[in-house]
Design an enzyme around this catalytic site. Structure first.
Site, PDB file in Angstrom:
ATOM      1  N   ARG A  75      -3.129  19.178   1.102  1.00 53.05           N
ATOM      2  CA  ARG A  75      -4.320  19.452   0.293  1.00 53.05           C
ATOM      3  C   ARG A  75      -5.417  20.281   0.830  1.00 53.05           C
ATOM      4  O   ARG A  75      -5.797  20.354   2.103  1.00 53.05           O
ATOM      5  CB  ARG A  75      -4.802  17.991  -0.335  1.00 53.05           C
ATOM      6  CG  ARG A  75      -4.201  17.551  -1.139  1.00 53.05           C
ATOM      7  CD  ARG A  75      -4.429  15.985  -1.361  1.00 53.05           C
ATOM      8  NE  ARG A  75      -3.731  14.984  -0.423  1.00 53.05           N
ATOM      9  CZ  ARG A  75      -4.216  13.535  -0.537  1.00 53.05           C
ATOM     10  NH1 ARG A  75      -5.148  13.221  -1.105  1.00 53.05           N
ATOM     11  NH2 ARG A  75      -3.587  13.011   0.224  1.00 53.05           N
ATOM     12  N   ASN A  86       0.983  -1.317  -0.027  1.00 54.22           N
ATOM     13  CA  ASN A  86       0.002   0.053  -0.045  1.00 54.22           C
ATOM     14  C   ASN A  86       0.782   1.353   0.128  1.00 54.22           C
ATOM     15  O   ASN A  86       1.314   1.777   1.037  1.00 54.22           O
ATOM     16  CB  ASN A  86      -0.996  -0.014   1.389  1.00 54.22           C
ATOM     17  CG  ASN A  86      -2.036   1.259   1.243  1.00 54.22           C
ATOM     18  OD1 ASN A  86      -1.717   1.975   0.529  1.00 54.22           O
ATOM     19  ND2 ASN A  86      -2.741   0.999   2.014  1.00 54.22           N
ATOM     20  N   ARG A 140      -2.635  -1.729  -3.504  1.00 50.21           N
ATOM     21  CA  ARG A 140      -3.639  -0.679  -3.500  1.00 50.21           C
ATOM     22  C   ARG A 140      -3.378   0.442  -4.563  1.00 50.21           C
ATOM     23  O   ARG A 140      -2.309   0.743  -4.774  1.00 50.21           O
ATOM     24  CB  ARG A 140      -3.662  -0.128  -2.145  1.00 50.21           C
ATOM     25  CG  ARG A 140      -4.555   1.101  -2.141  1.00 50.21           C
ATOM     26  CD  ARG A 140      -3.974   2.321  -1.219  1.00 50.21           C
ATOM     27  NE  ARG A 140      -5.042   3.452  -0.898  1.00 50.21           N
ATOM     28  CZ  ARG A 140      -4.569   4.563  -0.496  1.00 50.21           C
ATOM     29  NH1 ARG A 140      -3.396   4.764  -0.018  1.00 50.21           N
ATOM     30  NH2 ARG A 140      -5.530   5.833  -0.540  1.00 50.21           N
ATOM     31  N   HIS A 198     -10.157   6.190  -0.876  1.00 52.18           N
ATOM     32  CA  HIS A 198     -10.178   5.398   0.392  1.00 52.18           C
ATOM     33  C   HIS A 198     -11.051   4.295   0.359  1.00 52.18           C
ATOM     34  O   HIS A 198     -11.609   3.857   1.584  1.00 52.18           O
ATOM     35  CB  HIS A 198     -10.513   6.455   1.581  1.00 52.18           C
ATOM     36  CG  HIS A 198      -9.578   7.346   1.768  1.00 52.18           C
ATOM     37  ND1 HIS A 198      -9.622   8.650   2.054  1.00 52.18           N
ATOM     38  CD2 HIS A 198      -7.910   7.210   1.927  1.00 52.18           C
ATOM     39  CE1 HIS A 198      -8.386   9.223   2.135  1.00 52.18           C
ATOM     40  NE2 HIS A 198      -7.553   8.582   1.762  1.00 52.18           N
TER      41      HIS A 198
END
Length: 425
Positions: free
Chosen positions: A265, A32, A113, A204
């Site tokens: 962000r 991941n 992922r 997510h």
């Protein structure tokens, strides 16, 4: 005759391989690769159990910190600052996996992922050249993530060549494929969606898949009747409205820039800010993009750090840090409140997960304190104790259920990967 014997030999080898897979332990390596960490694990598929679990943390000041644990204990190592993804995965392979040779020899596939599958990749797939092209094409929608995900995929090809055709991409966007049009369309001309796929995709999703299943088990409510609002809070943060076990809305959009304030962000902003920066401040599009993605959010407001561990330790001593956390929680509470309107009169739980959601009792307390009108009240003692991987309720007696559930994306990735691998043999 020779060709027939050759055919029988190959057939026999194939049968023996299939029998070994059926009879032996089946382990999946999961990778991941995120914007601030690389999480890895080896999962025993049959027992649904992690045998090795670890994380490389890029935010460590002295270098890349790798922490992992096995049955025999916990271990830690520091790689030099210039370590890249391939060097980290190489370290994981030779210093961690191969020191557990029985585990290493039973790894049959690698699950990755991948944040964004674009409009074409809406379920898990075995990775080939065509899939890599699709992931590259979708990188424009996840510029902080897909390129890193691709680096992880390429590194695993190089380091585990015997598993090259057994790499699986598991997409965060897949969970949000249930969004209705009223949720994913933007208020721009319809042709931009039809011709270019400009719409809200979410992120997510792997975490939300795990949290949804685990909430169902904890609350003893079947998934198809489960209504929850799940908050995945980390360096990247989002929230999802899940009704009857499927996602109806989520805060991230075309890219993981939309929605909540995050580590670096901006989250939601007035689009005219971009025009102002471009026209009045004479900034280039590249400069603006860099600011919104890498220099905004908690880092931008606090002017100190994007690492929540550092921010929380300075909450009482630094006014800008306190402000950044207050803004973060304020935005989160607004989203939670708005998503209650999608629950059709029944909200089973609010769920916190992700690095911040699982460990910051401060964020949970501030956020829930603004939601008392919705009968959301926190138990201070329970909330304070619910950190470091603990799972459970943090609500007071007469409140809607409020849960902390440490996410486990690795189990979801491993399950998807092994099931696809089995179909392919």
């Amino acid at each position: 005759m020779a060709n027939f014997i050759k055919y029988l030999t190959i057939y026999k080898q194939d049968i023996l391989f299939r029998v070994r897979i059926i009879m032996s332990n089946i382990f999946a390596l999961t990778l991941n690769c995120g914007s601030s960490t690389l999480k890895f694990s080896v999962v025993d598929f049959k027992k649904n159990k992690e045998l090795i679990l670890g994380m490389a943390d890029f935010l460590c000041s002295s270098g890349v910190s790798i922490l992992w644990k096995t049955k025999t204990g916990k271990y830690n190592d520091i790689l030099h600052k210039q370590s890249n993804i391939e060097e980290i995965i190489d370290f994981i392979s030779y210093n961690i996996l191969k020191s557990n040779i029985k585990i290493f020899n039973n790894i049959v596939c690698i699950g990755h992922r991948v944040v964004h599958g674009g409009s074409k990749l809406r379920k898990s797939v075995i990775i080939d050249k065509k899939i890599i092209k699709h992931i590259e094409h979708a990188s424009i929608f996840a510029p902080l993530h897909n390129p890193i995900n691709l680096l992880g995929i390429q590194a695993s090809f190089n380091i585990f060549p015997h598993l090259k055709k057994k790499n699986v991409a598991v997409f965060d966007t897949a969970f949000h494929s249930t969004l209705p049009k009223r949720s994913y369309l933007y208020g721009i001309p319809y042709g931009f969606y039809k011709d270019y796929g400009i719409r809200r995709y979410g992120a997510h999703g792997i975490s939300y898949s795990y949290v949804t299943n685990r909430s169902s088990e904890i609350l003893k409510i079947s998934r198809h009747r489960l209504n929850i609002i799940a908050c995945h809070l980390g360096n990247g943060a989002s929230i999802a409205a899940i009704r009857n076990g499927v996602c109806l809305d989520t805060s991230m959009g075309l890219t993981p820039l939309e929605g909540l304030i995050m580590g670096t962000r901006s989250g939601d902003i007035d689009p005219s800010i971009i025009f102002f920066m471009y026209k009045k401040l004479k900034m280039s599009i590249k400069e603006i993009e860099n600011i919104l993605i890498k220099k905004s959010g908690l880092l931008g407001i606090s002017e100190l750090s994007s690492d929540f561990r550092i921010l929380e330790s300075n909450y009482l001593s630094c006014e800008k840090v306190k402000l950044s956390i207050e803004v973060f929680c304020y935005r989160l509470s607004k989203y939670i409140a708005s998503y209650t309107t999608l629950m059709q009169g029944k909200l089973d739980a609010i769920v916190f997960t992700g690095g911040i959601g699982e460990n910051s009792c401060l964020v949970r307390e501030i956020t829930i304190s603004r939601l008392s009108i919705l009968n959301c009240n926190i138990d201070i003692k329970l909330n304070t104790s619910m950190i470091s991987g603990k799972e459970g309720f943090i609500n007071s007696k007469n409140s809607i259920s409020i849960l902390v559930i440490p996410t486990n994306e690795a189990l979801v990735i491993a399950k998807e990967s092994v099931l696809l691998f089995k179909k392919s043999i």
